[in-house]
Design a protein around this motif. Structure first.
Motif, mmCIF file in Angstrom:
data_model
loop_
_atom_site.group_PDB
_atom_site.id
_atom_site.type_symbol
_atom_site.label_atom_id
_atom_site.label_comp_id
_atom_site.label_asym_id
_atom_site.label_seq_id
_atom_site.Cartn_x
_atom_site.Cartn_y
_atom_site.Cartn_z
ATOM 1 N N ASN A 16 -10.075 -13.204 -23.752
ATOM 2 C CA ASN A 16 -10.326 -12.030 -22.637
ATOM 3 C C ASN A 16 -9.628 -10.772 -22.535
ATOM 4 O OD1 ASN A 16 -12.313 -11.323 -20.683
ATOM 5 N ND2 ASN A 16 -11.123 -12.630 -19.075
ATOM 6 N N LEU A 17 -10.178 -9.764 -22.743
ATOM 7 C CA LEU A 17 -9.327 -8.646 -22.696
ATOM 8 C C LEU A 17 -8.985 -8.283 -21.252
ATOM 9 C CD1 LEU A 17 -8.082 -6.060 -23.804
ATOM 10 C CD2 LEU A 17 -10.277 -4.977 -23.511
ATOM 11 N N LYS A 18 -7.708 -8.233 -20.959
ATOM 12 C CA LYS A 18 -7.111 -8.085 -19.397
ATOM 13 C C LYS A 18 -6.819 -6.639 -19.155
ATOM 14 C CE LYS A 18 -6.915 -11.104 -17.090
ATOM 15 N NZ LYS A 18 -8.207 -11.786 -16.362
ATOM 16 N N ASP A 19 -6.342 -6.123 -20.282
ATOM 17 C CA ASP A 19 -5.680 -4.651 -19.774
ATOM 18 C C ASP A 19 -5.737 -3.914 -21.345
ATOM 19 O OD1 ASP A 19 -5.002 -2.494 -18.565
ATOM 20 O OD2 ASP A 19 -2.846 -3.219 -18.367
ATOM 21 N N LEU A 72 7.180 -8.484 -24.226
ATOM 22 C CA LEU A 72 6.255 -8.281 -23.178
ATOM 23 C C LEU A 72 7.120 -9.186 -22.065
ATOM 24 C CD1 LEU A 72 4.063 -7.338 -21.328
ATOM 25 C CD2 LEU A 72 2.926 -9.509 -22.136
ATOM 26 N N GLN A 73 7.629 -8.542 -21.129
ATOM 27 C CA GLN A 73 8.300 -9.105 -19.783
ATOM 28 C C GLN A 73 7.638 -8.653 -18.492
ATOM 29 O OE1 GLN A 73 12.379 -8.182 -20.147
ATOM 30 N NE2 GLN A 73 12.811 -10.149 -21.745
ATOM 31 N N GLY A 74 6.842 -9.537 -17.865
ATOM 32 C CA GLY A 74 6.119 -9.287 -16.575
ATOM 33 C C GLY A 74 5.103 -8.168 -16.992
ATOM 34 N N ASN A 75 5.264 -6.830 -16.397
ATOM 35 C CA ASN A 75 4.369 -5.881 -16.637
ATOM 36 C C ASN A 75 4.792 -4.989 -17.477
ATOM 37 O OD1 ASN A 75 6.285 -4.814 -14.765
ATOM 38 N ND2 ASN A 75 4.499 -3.810 -13.759
ATOM 39 N N GLN A 76 5.997 -5.037 -18.099
ATOM 40 C CA GLN A 76 6.538 -4.164 -19.024
ATOM 41 C C GLN A 76 6.506 -4.618 -20.664
ATOM 42 O OE1 GLN A 76 8.180 -0.945 -18.385
ATOM 43 N NE2 GLN A 76 7.124 -1.472 -16.433
ATOM 44 N N LEU A 77 5.793 -3.591 -21.440
ATOM 45 C CA LEU A 77 5.600 -3.923 -22.796
ATOM 46 C C LEU A 77 6.478 -3.049 -23.730
ATOM 47 C CD1 LEU A 77 4.228 -5.134 -25.421
ATOM 48 C CD2 LEU A 77 2.308 -3.532 -24.925
ATOM 49 N N ASN A 78 7.607 -3.339 -24.447
ATOM 50 C CA ASN A 78 8.336 -2.652 -25.125
ATOM 51 C C ASN A 78 7.949 -2.773 -26.627
ATOM 52 O OD1 ASN A 78 11.375 -2.616 -26.604
ATOM 53 N ND2 ASN A 78 11.050 -0.922 -25.165
ATOM 54 N N LEU A 79 7.682 -1.623 -27.390
ATOM 55 C CA LEU A 79 7.511 -1.350 -28.657
ATOM 56 C C LEU A 79 8.796 -0.845 -29.393
ATOM 57 C CD1 LEU A 79 3.847 -0.362 -28.343
ATOM 58 C CD2 LEU A 79 4.677 -2.617 -28.582
ATOM 59 N N ALA A 100 -1.196 -4.756 -17.215
ATOM 60 C CA ALA A 100 -0.960 -5.442 -15.911
ATOM 61 C C ALA A 100 -0.477 -6.951 -16.376
ATOM 62 C CB ALA A 100 -2.571 -5.785 -15.934
ATOM 63 N N ASN A 101 -0.073 -7.580 -15.253
ATOM 64 C CA ASN A 101 0.580 -8.963 -15.116
ATOM 65 C C ASN A 101 -0.578 -9.741 -15.583
ATOM 66 O OD1 ASN A 101 3.498 -9.135 -14.999
ATOM 67 N ND2 ASN A 101 3.089 -8.317 -12.873
ATOM 68 N N VAL A 102 -0.259 -10.608 -16.660
ATOM 69 C CA VAL A 102 -1.296 -11.665 -17.259
ATOM 70 C C VAL A 102 -0.627 -13.191 -17.119
ATOM 71 C CG1 VAL A 102 -2.741 -12.466 -19.070
ATOM 72 C CG2 VAL A 102 -2.500 -9.933 -18.405
ATOM 73 N N GLU A 103 -1.333 -14.049 -16.470
ATOM 74 C CA GLU A 103 -0.847 -15.400 -16.569
ATOM 75 C C GLU A 103 -1.431 -16.234 -17.612
ATOM 76 O OE1 GLU A 103 -1.661 -17.104 -12.662
ATOM 77 O OE2 GLU A 103 -0.549 -15.646 -11.450
ATOM 78 N N GLY A 104 -0.685 -16.981 -18.146
ATOM 79 C CA GLY A 104 -1.065 -17.760 -19.121
ATOM 80 C C GLY A 104 -0.781 -17.249 -20.648
ATOM 81 N N LYS A 105 -1.227 -17.696 -21.645
ATOM 82 C CA LYS A 105 -0.816 -17.199 -22.932
ATOM 83 C C LYS A 105 -1.319 -15.736 -23.313
ATOM 84 C CE LYS A 105 -0.620 -18.932 -27.617
ATOM 85 N NZ LYS A 105 -0.910 -20.096 -28.795
ATOM 86 N N VAL A 106 -0.631 -14.935 -23.607
ATOM 87 C CA VAL A 106 -0.922 -13.791 -23.797
ATOM 88 C C VAL A 106 -1.141 -13.316 -25.628
ATOM 89 C CG1 VAL A 106 -0.483 -11.188 -23.270
ATOM 90 C CG2 VAL A 106 -0.171 -13.122 -21.538
ATOM 91 N N VAL A 107 -1.789 -12.683 -25.912
ATOM 92 C CA VAL A 107 -1.672 -11.926 -27.173
ATOM 93 C C VAL A 107 -1.677 -10.313 -27.042
ATOM 94 C CG1 VAL A 107 -3.166 -11.510 -29.282
ATOM 95 C CG2 VAL A 107 -3.166 -13.773 -28.088
#
Length: 523
Positions: free
Chosen positions: A321-324, A362-369, A405-412
């Motif tokens: 499911n696309l969350k953000d 990905l930590q919380g709502n911060q994605l670092n590339l 966005a903050n996502v609970e559970g397993k994230v891809v």
């Protein structure tokens, strides 16, 4: 006992399957008739053109070619450059377990490295290492129960499901034709040696009915002067615009549109004075676009009926499911230093910047590339003795944060990097400064699992089974308890517990709270 299940079909995205491979292709290319013998190669490059992609069980087959351009020098002439073109055919496949023709295929390719070996003065062997990446995303259909009808007053627990998935994915092509004129201050064209295309000033806009796009095609042409050994570089800008009919639906969440350009043909023709100053061009601008829609469903996730025995059959639906989806374009500036012995007066023909992503966190709502940028400059160096091309390569690190966005559970996390609007900001004897836009985007998917009711059977309880329930219970609420779980456990209803204990909001149970529960004996 009669039970009717009201079902509704839904479609969800499956987890993506990925595979990356390296493929080596090579071919002997012959110097065309009428061209002088080849002594040394000045510059070699190529680009991949994929014409056809077919999918069968566990295989993705592709067909196309690698277009090769070679600039070379002939025997005894250090100033003149000559060009020869050819192609290496491609016909291969990638094994991807579980893929089939009904799935959506994302096929990416790039040339990692090219090399050559001069076999004789009329033949050169060219080898290319390609990096092929294939991603398959499938859709699966299932049924959810939206309502249950029975002879008895049954209790149902409803759950809202929100699914964001790809709705449309298409591409649109427009043909741009233009006659490029070489100014009278420049000498006439003898032969086009090399050309470079890039999109500049891209603008993409979404309206209620369509996707509009426009921009500039920057055309840089290197040519040999007619009747002379001199080499010139000219730059032109060609405007383009297009639109795609795509009505915006009420539940549309995200959209995307990527532009690319490739040449169809370029040929020299005379102007009104009969001088070869016109370059007839045709370009193909491709707009790949997609939209993502959000669908909301109410499904019956649990059921019971006081005084009845209920048997259910369930299945677990796993989906993606696309969350953000986020996108940023960050202005950047980089300086490339030239060696002290580098010839003065060099003219930049092309500037390419290739991003390589090495780490995503990905930590919380911060994605670092994090990754590296490979800056590649091709410069024309002219002197009285010779004309030559010099390639300068510089590698610089990058790190960019994106708020998601903050996502609970397993994230891809599916990131994407691209470079736009490369311009030479300044050039000195020992330094070239580039300005550009670093495009960073990411799609955040949640791997979700949903328990779905498939079948429901209902029978009457026996007197002994009914008597096993206590008539009245004073219960102390524990962590995780809900009115639904307590009503189901003690053979009553949520409404009866609420009325007996003056509970207005079912969710307002407190740990340690004492409530009275009466067994329901009449139905």
């Amino acid at each position: 006992m009669s039970v009717e299940l009201i079902k509704k079909p839904i479609t969800v995205d499956e987890m993506a399957k990925k595979e990356s491979v390296q493929v080596i292709k090579e071919r002997d290319l012959i110097v065309p008739d009428g061209k002088p013998d080849l002594q040394s190669v000045i510059q070699l490059d190529g680009n991949i053109c994929i014409d056809q992609i077919d999918v069968s069980q566990d295989r993705v087959m592709y067909r196309g070619k690698i277009n090769v351009c070679i600039l070379y020098r002939s025997i005894g002439n250090s100033k003149c450059m000559y060009t020869m073109k050819g192609s290496i055919p491609i016909e291969d496949f990638v094994i991807l377990e579980g893929v089939n023709k009904d799935q959506r295929i994302d096929f990416n390719y790039d040339i990692e490295h090219m090399s050559y070996n001069i076999l004789n003065e009329r033949k050169v062997n060219v080898k290319a290492i390609m990096q092929i990446s294939v991603e398959a995303t499938g859709c699966k259909e299932t049924n959810i129960i939206t309502d249950i009808q029975a002879d008895s007053m049954i209790e149902t627990k409803e759950e809202e499901i929100q699914i964001v998935s790809l709705c449309n994915e298409k591409e649109d092509k427009i043909i741009v034709k233009e006659d490029l004129t070489v100014a009278s201050s420049k000498p006439c064209i003898g032969e086009i040696l090399k050309s470079c295309l890039k999109l500049q000033d891209e603008q993409v806009k979404r309206t209620d009915s369509e996707i509009k796009y426009n921009g500039m095609i920057e055309v840089i042409t290197m040519y040999e002067v007619a009747g002379d050994e001199d080499i010139q570089i000219v730059t032109h800008r060609v405007p383009f615009e297009g639109s795609i009919e795509s009505p915006q639906e009420d539940n549309e969440m995200y959209w995307d549109c990527k532009l690319s350009v490739e040449p169809s043909y370029m040929q020299v023709s005379p102007d009104y004075d009969g001088e070869d100053r016109i370059i007839e061009c045709e370009f193909i601008v491709t707009a790949k676009y997609c939209t993502y829609n959000k669908s909301t469903y109410d499904t019956v996730s649990d059921i019971y009926c006081p005084g009845k025995k209920i048997k259910t059959k369930e299945k677990v639906l796993e989906y993606m499911n696309l969350k953000d989806r986020v996108e940023l374009a960050i202005p950047k500036k980089e300086a490339v230093e030239l060696d002290e012995d580098f010839p003065e007066g060099a003219e930049v023909f092309s500037a390419e910047i290739k991003p390589t992503l090495e780490e995503k966190t990905l930590q919380g709502n911060q994605l670092n590339l994090k990754g590296m940028l490979e800056i590649k400059l091709l410069l024309l160096c002219k002197s009285e003795e010779e004309n030559k091309l010099e390639t300068i390569i510089s590698v610089v690190p990058f790190s960019q944060d994106l708020e998601v966005a903050n996502v609970e559970g397993k994230v891809v996390v599916v990131p994407c990097m691209d470079i736009k609007d490369i311009n030479i900001y300044a050039q000195t004897k020992r330094e070239i400064v580039l300005e550009y836009l670093l495009g960073c985007s990411a799609q955040i998917y949640e791997e979700s699992a949903l328990n779905i009711l498939e079948e429901v059977e209902m029978d009457d309880m026996t007197k002994e089974e009914m008597d096993a329930y206590p008539s009245m219970t004073v219960y102390q609420v524990k962590k995780g308890d809900t009115l639904w779980s307590l009503a189901k456990r003690y053979n009553t209803t949520v409404k009866d517990i609420q009325e007996l204990n003056d509970i207005d909001v079912p969710e307002n149970l407190r740990e340690g709270q004492k409530i009275i529960i009466l067994k329901k004996v009449r139905f």
